[in-house]
Design an enzyme around this catalytic site. Structure first.
Site, short mmCIF file in Angstrom:
data_model
loop_
_atom_site.label_atom_id
_atom_site.label_comp_id
_atom_site.label_asym_id
_atom_site.label_seq_id
_atom_site.Cartn_x
_atom_site.Cartn_y
_atom_site.Cartn_z
CB ALA A 4 -9.70 -83.20 -11.66
CG ASN A 5 -9.60 -76.82 -11.38
OD1 ASN A 5 -8.50 -77.38 -11.35
ND2 ASN A 5 -9.74 -75.54 -11.73
N GLY B 64 -10.51 -78.24 -18.04
CA GLY B 64 -9.84 -78.83 -19.19
C GLY B 64 -9.84 -80.34 -19.24
CE1 TYR C 240 3.87 -78.31 -21.36
CE2 TYR C 240 4.22 -78.54 -23.72
CZ TYR C 240 3.46 -78.77 -22.60
OH TYR C 240 2.27 -79.47 -22.70
#
Length: 310
Positions: A23-24, A26, A173
Site C-alpha cells: 500500500a505504499n 501505486g 507471471y
C-alpha cells in the site's frame, strides 16, 4: 452501458479495519487512500516500513504501518501475529501487492519470486488472518489478479511450479495471476456456508504504476508512447478493487475489472475470468499444494453447532 461506479460511490467505512498489502505505492496506495478518506482504519502492510510511513503521511485519515515481506513466510507469520495483537477483528483484507515479470529470482523460502509473492505469500497471510475476519458480518477478502491470467500460456505448472528447469517471466507471471483467481474461488466455496466473510477478486486493467519496472527493455521503451492510449491512472485502476471491497451488492466469487473494451480501462464492472480459473479440481489441487508449501492450514470455516441453532 457500463455503470459509472467511482470513488464517491464508496459507502461510509467508519468503524471498519482494512489491511492493504503493497500500500505504499501505486494501486495499493490509491486503494488505502480512498478507504481512509471514507472513514476506515487502514493498515498499510508493506515491505519497506519507512516508505510505508512516507505513504501514510500523504493520506488523510486513520492510517498505520505494518511491516510485511511477502517473500518471507517468517515475515508473514510475524506480521499476522502483530496484527492479532493490534486488532480484535478485521473487516477487509486486500491482497494487492505483487511483482511482474522480473528476471529469475526466488523468495527466502525458495519459491519462484512471482508465485511466492503474488500467490503463496497472500495465501499464507489470508490463512493466518482469517480468524479475525470470520466473526465480522460483511467482511471480505479481495485478491488482485490480472488480465494476464487469460494469456495463451497461462497454466499452473505443477510439474515445475518453481520454474527450476526453465524460466519464462511472462508465463510465470500469468501462472501467479491465475493462481490468485483459483485461490479466490476455492476460498469462497469454503466460506459459503459461513455467511459472514466473502472472497472476491479484481484486476486493474492496464494502469500506470511502478509494477512494470521489470518489464523487458523493449516494452519499457515503447510504453511512454502507447501507454497513454490504452492505460489509465492508478486511481482508476484501483476502482475495481475498491468496488469489490465496498459495494454492498458485491457477491462472493465475483471478479471485478474495468468495463471498457478489452478490460484495459474504464469504470469497474463484474467481468468473467478464464474457463480454467473456474476448474474446481484445479482450485482444490492448487489449494492442497499451497498448504503443503506454506505449512499454513486455514481455520474451520463451517459454522459450529451453536451458531447453526441460533
Amino acid at each position: 452501458m457500463t455503470e459509472q461506479w467511482a470513488e464517491q460511490n464508496i459507502p461510509d467505512q467508519q468503524g471498519r479495519v482494512a489491511v492493504v498489502t503493497g500500500a505504499n505505492t501505486g494501486l495499493g496506495f490509491e486503494t488505502a487512500r480512498a478507504l481512509a478518506e471514507h472513514g476506515a482504519r487502514v493498515v498499510l502492510a508493506v515491505r519497506d516500513a519507512e516508505k510505508g510511513k512516507q505513504a501514510a503521511a500523504r493520506i488523510s485519515g486513520d492510517v498505520t504501518v505494518q511491516a510485511l515481506d511477502l517473500t518471507s513466510l517468517e515475515s508473514v507469520r510475524d506480521a499476522a501475529a502483530e496484527l492479532h495483537t493490534k486488532h480484535a477483528t478485521i473487516d477487509l483484507l486486500i491482497n494487492n501487492a505483487g511483482v511482474m515479470m522480473p528476471p529469475k529470482q526466488t523468495t527466502r523460502d525458495g519459491f519462484e519470486l512471482q508465485l511466492g509473492t503474488n500467490h503463496l505469500g497472500h495465501f499464507a497471510l489470508t490463512g493466518l488472518l482469517l480468524d479475525l475476519l470470520l466473526p465480522v458480518p460483511g467482511s471480505r477478502v479481495v485478491t488482485v489478479s490480472s488480465i494476464a491470467h487469460r494469456t495463451g500460456g497461462a497454466a499452473i505448472h505443477f510439474d515445475d511450479l518453481q520454474w527450476d528447469r526453465s524460466y519464462d517471466r511472462s508465463a510465470a507471471y500469468a501462472q501467479s495471476k491465475l493462481a490468485n483467481l483459483l485461490f479466490t474461488y476455492e476460498l469462497q466455496r469454503r466460506l459459503a456456508l459461513r455467511g459472514t466473510t466473502v472472497s472476491v477478486a479484481a484486476h486493474p486493467g492496464l494502469s500506470n504504476t511502478e509494477l512494470g519496472r521489470d518489464l523487458p527493455a523493449v516494452v519499457r521503451l515503447i510504453a511512454p508512447v502507447i501507454g497513454p492510449l490504452i492505460s489509465q491512472p492508478a486511481a482508476m485502476g484501483a476502482l475495481p478493487t475498491l468496488r469489490a471491497a465496498t459495494d454492498p451488492a458485491a457477491l462472493g466469487g465475483q471478479y471485478y475489472g474495468p468495463g471498457g473494451r478489452g478490460e484495459f480501462r474504464g469504470h469497474p464492472a463484474v467481468v468473467p475470468s478464464s474457463p480454467q480459473s473456474y476448474d474446481r479440481a484445479l482450485q482444490q489441487r492448487l489449494w492442497s499444494v499451497s498448504e503443503e508449501l506454506t505449512s499454513v492450514k486455514f481455520p474451520e470455516t463451517q459454522p459450529n453447532l451453536a451458531e447453526r441453532t441460533k
